[in-house]
Design an enzyme around this catalytic site. Structure first.
Site, short mmCIF file in Angstrom:
data_model
loop_
_atom_site.label_atom_id
_atom_site.label_comp_id
_atom_site.label_asym_id
_atom_site.label_seq_id
_atom_site.Cartn_x
_atom_site.Cartn_y
_atom_site.Cartn_z
N GLU A 65 0.83 -1.17 0.04
CA GLU A 65 0.08 0.15 -0.14
C GLU A 65 0.92 1.41 0.01
O GLU A 65 2.06 1.15 0.41
CB GLU A 65 -0.67 -0.01 1.57
CG GLU A 65 -1.98 -1.16 1.51
CD GLU A 65 -2.24 -1.42 2.86
OE1 GLU A 65 -2.46 -0.22 3.53
OE2 GLU A 65 -2.28 -2.38 3.33
N LYS B 164 1.82 4.84 1.87
CA LYS B 164 2.08 5.20 3.10
C LYS B 164 1.53 6.75 2.98
O LYS B 164 2.29 7.58 2.49
CB LYS B 164 3.45 5.29 3.56
CG LYS B 164 3.62 5.72 5.20
CD LYS B 164 4.97 4.88 5.54
CE LYS B 164 5.08 5.25 7.15
NZ LYS B 164 5.12 6.63 7.64
N ASP C 284 0.66 10.52 4.14
CA ASP C 284 1.54 11.40 5.03
C ASP C 284 0.37 12.32 5.53
O ASP C 284 -0.11 13.24 5.09
CB ASP C 284 2.44 12.08 4.25
CG ASP C 284 3.70 12.51 5.35
OD1 ASP C 284 3.44 12.05 6.47
OD2 ASP C 284 4.49 13.26 4.78
N TYR D 194 -6.80 2.07 5.90
CA TYR D 194 -5.90 1.05 5.43
C TYR D 194 -5.86 -0.12 6.42
O TYR D 194 -5.27 -1.14 5.93
CB TYR D 194 -4.48 1.56 5.40
CG TYR D 194 -3.80 2.19 6.67
CD1 TYR D 194 -3.68 1.52 8.02
CD2 TYR D 194 -3.78 3.63 6.64
CE1 TYR D 194 -3.25 2.32 8.93
CE2 TYR D 194 -3.31 4.38 7.94
CZ TYR D 194 -3.03 3.82 8.76
OH TYR D 194 -2.61 4.51 10.05
N LYS E 105 10.61 3.58 2.81
CA LYS E 105 10.40 5.24 2.61
C LYS E 105 11.15 5.49 1.15
O LYS E 105 12.16 5.05 0.73
CB LYS E 105 11.46 6.06 3.40
CG LYS E 105 10.72 5.88 4.99
CD LYS E 105 9.73 7.24 5.27
CE LYS E 105 9.01 7.12 6.43
NZ LYS E 105 9.68 7.34 7.62
N CYS F 258 14.61 48.17 4.63
CA CYS F 258 13.61 47.67 3.44
C CYS F 258 14.29 47.83 2.14
O CYS F 258 14.65 48.86 1.81
CB CYS F 258 12.37 48.44 3.65
SG CYS F 258 11.10 47.96 2.13
N CYS G 183 12.31 50.48 0.12
CA CYS G 183 12.09 51.81 0.43
C CYS G 183 13.05 52.41 1.53
O CYS G 183 13.12 53.55 2.15
CB CYS G 183 10.50 52.15 1.00
SG CYS G 183 10.21 51.60 2.52
N CYS H 283 8.60 45.82 7.25
CA CYS H 283 8.92 47.15 7.09
C CYS H 283 7.73 48.07 7.66
O CYS H 283 6.64 47.84 7.28
CB CYS H 283 9.17 47.43 5.64
SG CYS H 283 8.95 49.38 5.20
N CYS I 16 6.01 52.75 1.50
CA CYS I 16 6.57 51.49 0.76
C CYS I 16 5.86 51.05 -0.36
O CYS I 16 4.69 50.48 0.04
CB CYS I 16 6.95 50.68 1.94
SG CYS I 16 7.57 49.05 1.57
P1 AMP Z 1 5.68 5.66 11.54
O1 AMP Z 1 4.93 6.98 12.29
O2 AMP Z 1 6.76 6.30 10.72
O3 AMP Z 1 6.19 4.80 12.52
O4 AMP Z 1 4.63 5.21 10.62
C1 AMP Z 1 3.46 4.55 10.91
C2 AMP Z 1 2.43 5.27 10.71
O5 AMP Z 1 2.14 5.38 9.42
C3 AMP Z 1 1.14 4.84 11.22
O6 AMP Z 1 0.61 5.39 12.43
C4 AMP Z 1 0.09 5.28 10.22
O7 AMP Z 1 -0.47 6.44 10.55
C5 AMP Z 1 0.83 5.67 8.81
N1 AMP Z 1 0.48 5.06 7.58
C6 AMP Z 1 -0.05 5.71 6.45
N2 AMP Z 1 -0.27 4.99 5.54
C7 AMP Z 1 -0.30 3.43 6.24
C8 AMP Z 1 -0.72 2.31 5.35
N3 AMP Z 1 -1.28 2.22 4.32
N4 AMP Z 1 -0.83 1.38 6.49
C9 AMP Z 1 -0.24 1.42 7.62
N5 AMP Z 1 0.16 2.70 8.21
C10 AMP Z 1 0.17 3.68 7.41
ZN ZN Z 2 9.59 49.28 2.65
#
Ligand code: AMP
Ligand code: ZN
Length: 679
Positions: free
Chosen positions: A110, A112, A114, A221, A308, A402, A405, A420, A426
């Site tokens: 899957e 990851k 963010d 997930y 990663k 600045c 000005c 400024c 300005c």
């Molecule tokens: P880390 O914080 O780097 O240890 O990564 C773990 C976190 O990755 C988990 O707490 C999830 O919030 C996040 N995460 C994002 N996508 C996934 C996924 N597909 N499966 C599991 N965890 C995921």
């Molecule tokens: Zn200025």
């Protein structure tokens, strides 16, 4: 059809439309028709509180305020993930697994996502709680906020088990993030730096209607619980999709580490086409029986591994640091780079944010620097290659004047940025303020654009927004590319803006920290510019949701008293702002709320603080709150020693009731309240 059936039908219809729109990205109804149905349901629910449902689609708009989020212990711990960075890491992991479990090992791959991790609990197909990851053992109860996220189902479909948890990531897709930042910048506020922090910050906002306005999504997930009706991770994802969750259709089954790497390599490139941020791949042993045999280390499951993506990074030479001046006078240092390719675009510039950032990284002109695409949107400099620093390099000396000005810059306690202070002289500040004034959400002046504003300022035709109202067609004609017709349109557009309501005029003035929402609140509370200009900091803070920072900024904007014998910069500005306001008044701009709105307002409730709780029979909660405010009362989200009245409807929470009783606060019924305001 009975009323109850009608309500149920509408709820189901709206739920389905929400699902089509937010989970499937495939709406089957016009927004307008959706709104009509929603209003119809709202009206029925208000008239029939006996059919209240905590998971009705009408509750998606939020409104509840949480002062302190309760801590909740996770029934199943939320673990971290181990990281791997190479094929070898993955092969080692596979070998360890094969020693511990029997049979063929397959992997679910899957992305990851963010964002912020979230655990949702469902009972009998209904969302009962939503908890943040916290420290993994316990997190915050953010259920009211999560309910406003439209891709989180409040009720499930299909053959879901009676009780389970589902985990996912709350993300803020790029386009929504960009839009939010545009709005912040319009209010003279610092833009957020990246979608992830903004997403996790959103979960802890006290006002859930604010969360509702943020375009957050929840990508699921994994399923957690006893006796789940699935045997593999892939099946779990499929089931979750069937039950109505948003599960990105990206996961793939891999039969070997090589296949895992194929998935990784594919998404390393194609992730840039996704609407949200990802920072790697998560590989999980697909078979849940095997997962159980493998178990957990102190920190993470042995059956899963994150891989990663290499952050997209390049090195290039920093040619020059230049400085930009914004509408509020804020100075932003900019790195001008030797152009370099990064994640498919050519990068020439990167923000350095402020003096501290430059000092922290010790960035100097001539340095070779590492550039990364943060949030995939704005490139940022993450470090310097000191080995390659030229011998004659000297530390960066932040500018003191600045660049536009030459006024000496100031930096106040607690502000990361230099400013400024020459607001009146300005050029980028002058132009920026007028551009903000005419912008779409402010005065929305047709026939006048940002470039023309700059042209008008450069030709000394205007130097503040009040000057716009004196412009004549004849004055405009000599300007470059200004035909008779466009000159007439411009003047007509300016004249038309005199009808713009007060709240938008207030936003247009460009008072720092007074964005659209704050302007609305202030307009509503103070009703006219005169009352607002006379308000003290304390009076401003007393307004719901107006904090010290905003209050100080408003007062400073209008303050014109001479402080002792010194005629300070701030007081000069206040004086000028007041004159500009007078000129706007003479021009006929709306500086108070309209008669129609005023007619509905009284002072009957004399500033008393009300908490509204439960469901009401004659008016909706929103109407009730409006009635309180229109009659000079204040609405607060939680009961405290300051509360004067609790208006209790049906189903008022027992803990609230107990708290109100302990504090000796008057608890009144809906009817009693309506009598108070003469209805
Ligand atoms: P880390 O914080 O780097 O240890 O990564 C773990 C976190 O990755 C988990 O707490 C999830 O919030 C996040 N995460 C994002 N996508 C996934 C996924 N597909 N499966 C599991 N965890 C995921
Ligand atoms: Zn200025």
């Amino acid at each position: 059809m009975t009323t109850e059936e009608k309500i149920k039908t509408l709820r189901n219809e709206l739920r389905e439309h929400n699902y089509n729109y937010y989970v499937l990205d495939n709406p089957t109804i016009e927004d307008y028709d959706f709104d009509i149905k929603l209003k119809e349901l709202q009206a029925l629910e208000t008239a029939h509180p006996e059919f209240y449902d905590a998971n009705s689609p009408t509750l998606r708009v939020g409104g509840e305020v949480t002062k302190n989020f309760d801590t909740i212990k996770h029934e199943y711990r939320m673990y971290s993930l181990d990281n791997s960075y190479s094929k070898e890491d993955l092969e080692d992991w596979e070998n360890r697994i094969k020693k511990q479990v029997d049979g063929v090992v397959e992997f679910a791959c899957e992305l990851k996502y963010d964002g912020a991790s979230m655990s949702l609990t469902y009972e009998e197909g209904t969302l009962v709680k939503a908890v943040t990851r916290g420290d993994g053992f316990q997190g915050d109860n953010v259920t009211t906020n999560i309910k406003t996220i439209k891709s989180v189902p409040l009720k499930l479909k299909g053959d879901f088990p009676p009780k389970f948890e589902i985990r996912g990531e709350i993300v803020l897709p790029f386009d929504g993030f960009i839009k939010m930042n545009e709005e912040r910048e319009a209010a003279g506020e610092e833009p957020y730096r990246n979608p992830r922090n903004t997403a996790s910050g959103s979960l802890k906002l006290q006002d859930s209607s604010e969360v509702a306005r943020r375009p957050l999504e929840c990508l699921m997930y994994s399923l957690v619980g006893e006796k789940l009706p699935v045997k593999t991770q892939m099946e779990g994802l499929k089931k979750a999709t069937e039950w109505g969750f948003k599960v990105p259709p990206i996961a793939k089954l891999a039969r070997s580490v090589d296949e895992v790497l194929k998935f990784v390599n594919y998404w390393d490139i194609h992730r840039h086409e996704l609407p949200y941020e990802t920072d790697g791949v998560v590989v999980k042993v697909n078979n849940l029986q095997q997962q159980e045999e493998l178990g957990y280390t102190a920190k993470s499951p042995r059956w899963a591994m994150a891989y990663k993506f290499k952050a997209e990074q390049v090195s290039t030479v920093l040619n020059e640091i230049t400085y930009q001046v914004g509408r509020t006078g804020a100075i932003t240092p900019v790195a001008n780079l030797e152009p370099v390719e990064l994640a498919g675009t050519t990068v020439k510039r990167a923000s350095l944010y402020n003096a501290d950032q430059i000092e922290k990284l010790d960035i100097r002109e001539g340095d070779t620097v590492y550039v990364e695409k943060g949030g995939e949107i704005i490139p940022k400099i993450i470090g310097v290659e000191f080995e390659e620093r030229p011998a004659n390099s000297t530390p960066t000396k932040y500018i003191e004047q600045c660049p536009e000005c030459a006024t000496a810059l100031v930096r106040t306690e607690g502000d990361a940025k230099h400013y400024c202070p020459n607001e009146e002289g300005c050029p980028p500040q002058i132009i920026g303020r007028i551009q903000h004034f005419i912008s779409r959400k402010a005065m929305d002046i047709e026939g006048l654009g940002g470039e023309t504003v700059a042209l008008l300022v450069e030709n000394n035709l205007i130097s503040n927004y009040a000057d716009l109202y004196d412009l004549k067609v004849e004055q405009l004609l000599p300007l470059e590319r200004m035909a008779q017709k466009s000159a007439e349109n411009l003047v007509a557009g300016v004249a038309a803006s005199k009808e713009v309501p007060f709240e938008r005029v207030l936003f247009a003035l460009g008072i720092r920290f007074v964005g659209e929402t704050v302007a609305k609140k202030l307009a509503k509370h103070f009703k006219s510019i005169d009352v607002l200009m006379a308000a003290t900091e304390e009076q401003l803070i007393a307004v719901d949701e107006i904090g010290e920072r905003i209050a100080q900024s408003v007062v400073a904007f209008f303050t014109s008293e001479k402080s002792s014998d010194l005629f300070t910069e701030a007081s000069k500005t206040g004086e000028i702002n007041r004159k500009i306001v007078e000129r706007l008044r003479n021009a006929g701009v709306q500086l108070q709320i309209s008669e129609a709105e005023l007619a509905n307002q009284t002072d009957t409730l004399g500033g008393n603080i009300f908490v509204v709780s439960g469901v009401f029979a004659k008016v909706s909660r929103t109407e009730l709150k409006k009635l309180i405010e229109d009659n000079g009362g204040k609405v607060s989200g939680s009961i405290s020693g300051k509360t004067n009245y609790v208006v209790a409807g049906e189903n008022m929470g027992p803990s609230k009731l107990a708290k109100a009783e302990t504090l000796g606060i008057s608890i009144i019924s809906e009817d009693e309240f309506l009598t108070m305001v003469g209805l």
